[in-house]
Write a protein that holds these residues in place. Structure first.
Motif, PDB file in Angstrom:
ATOM      1  N   ASP A  92       0.753  -1.079   0.304  1.00  0.00           N
ATOM      2  CA  ASP A  92       0.154   0.056   0.182  1.00  0.00           C
ATOM      3  C   ASP A  92       1.337   0.909  -0.046  1.00  0.00           C
ATOM      4  O   ASP A  92       0.201   2.157   0.137  1.00  0.00           O
ATOM      5  N   GLY A  93       1.955   1.525   0.055  1.00  0.00           N
ATOM      6  CA  GLY A  93       2.943   2.295  -0.309  1.00  0.00           C
ATOM      7  C   GLY A  93       3.088   2.809   1.465  1.00  0.00           C
ATOM      8  O   GLY A  93       3.417   4.266   1.660  1.00  0.00           O
ATOM      9  N   ASP A  94       2.405   2.030   2.829  1.00  0.00           N
ATOM     10  CA  ASP A  94       2.427   3.289   3.803  1.00  0.00           C
ATOM     11  C   ASP A  94       3.354   2.124   4.722  1.00  0.00           C
ATOM     12  O   ASP A  94       3.768   2.932   5.939  1.00  0.00           O
TER      13      ASP A  94
ATOM     14  N   VAL B 217      19.109   6.624  11.626  1.00  0.00           N
ATOM     15  CA  VAL B 217      17.966   5.977  10.113  1.00  0.00           C
ATOM     16  C   VAL B 217      16.966   7.007  10.464  1.00  0.00           C
ATOM     17  O   VAL B 217      16.142   7.680   9.132  1.00  0.00           O
ATOM     18  N   TYR B 218      16.228   7.321  11.251  1.00  0.00           N
ATOM     19  CA  TYR B 218      14.764   8.312  11.776  1.00  0.00           C
ATOM     20  C   TYR B 218      15.531   9.308  11.891  1.00  0.00           C
ATOM     21  O   TYR B 218      14.925  10.547  11.209  1.00  0.00           O
ATOM     22  N   ALA B 219      16.606   9.869  11.505  1.00  0.00           N
ATOM     23  CA  ALA B 219      16.966  11.190  11.712  1.00  0.00           C
ATOM     24  C   ALA B 219      16.795  11.999  10.012  1.00  0.00           C
ATOM     25  O   ALA B 219      17.079  12.482   9.985  1.00  0.00           O
TER      26      ALA B 219
ATOM     27  N   MET C  59       9.016  10.639   9.164  1.00  0.00           N
ATOM     28  CA  MET C  59       8.454   9.250   9.845  1.00  0.00           C
ATOM     29  C   MET C  59       7.293  10.024  10.850  1.00  0.00           C
ATOM     30  O   MET C  59       6.381  10.926  11.499  1.00  0.00           O
ATOM     31  N   GLY C  60       6.016   8.998  10.407  1.00  0.00           N
ATOM     32  CA  GLY C  60       4.105   9.249  11.075  1.00  0.00           C
ATOM     33  C   GLY C  60       3.863  10.082  10.171  1.00  0.00           C
ATOM     34  O   GLY C  60       2.739  10.347  10.418  1.00  0.00           O
ATOM     35  N   GLY C  61       4.176  10.243   9.089  1.00  0.00           N
ATOM     36  CA  GLY C  61       3.702  11.853   8.565  1.00  0.00           C
ATOM     37  C   GLY C  61       3.496  11.334   7.405  1.00  0.00           C
ATOM     38  O   GLY C  61       3.056  10.182   7.172  1.00  0.00           O
TER      39      GLY C  61
ATOM     40  N   ALA D  96       4.173   3.492   8.567  1.00  0.00           N
ATOM     41  CA  ALA D  96       5.102   2.399   9.265  1.00  0.00           C
ATOM     42  C   ALA D  96       6.702   2.020   9.443  1.00  0.00           C
ATOM     43  O   ALA D  96       6.567   1.859   7.852  1.00  0.00           O
ATOM     44  N   LEU D  97       7.338   2.087   9.301  1.00  0.00           N
ATOM     45  CA  LEU D  97       8.946   1.505   9.084  1.00  0.00           C
ATOM     46  C   LEU D  97       8.672   0.437  10.184  1.00  0.00           C
ATOM     47  O   LEU D  97       9.535   0.788  11.247  1.00  0.00           O
ATOM     48  N   GLN D  98       9.546  -0.713   9.893  1.00  0.00           N
ATOM     49  CA  GLN D  98      10.502  -1.759  10.375  1.00  0.00           C
ATOM     50  C   GLN D  98      10.977  -1.435   9.747  1.00  0.00           C
ATOM     51  O   GLN D  98      11.746  -2.230   8.799  1.00  0.00           O
TER      52      GLN D  98
END
Length: 82
Positions: free
Chosen positions: A27-29, A52-54, A60-62, A66-68
């Motif tokens: 779904d691209g999300d 990575v999150y930086a 992220m969250g926008g 979701a990112l595993q």
């Protein structure tokens, strides 16, 4: 957010990274990412993931829901025995 955009953001912040992105739900999300970098050597798993999150910033969250995330240091090469 497209997988290639995620990969580009990570590579921009971590130039030597090997990045593998998988779209988990189609779904691209919801993505899974495996990021391997020599730059992670000596860092805790938490510090690696924070890097990575930086790189992804406020996405992220926008736009990225979701990112595993899995991070790793490249395996050391085995010495050649003669």
């Amino acid at each position: 957010m497209a997988a290639d955009q995620i990969e580009a953001l990570i590579r921009e912040a971590i130039p030597d990274a090997v990045v593998e992105i998988t779209d988990l739900a189609g779904d691209g999300d919801h993505y899974a990412a495996r990021v391997t970098s020599e730059g992670f050597r000596g860092l805790s798993r938490l510090q690696q993931q924070r890097a990575v999150y930086a790189a992804l910033g406020d996405r992220m969250g926008g736009v990225l829901h979701a990112l595993q995330l899995t991070t790793a240091v490249p395996a050391a090469e085995m010495p050649v025995q003669e």
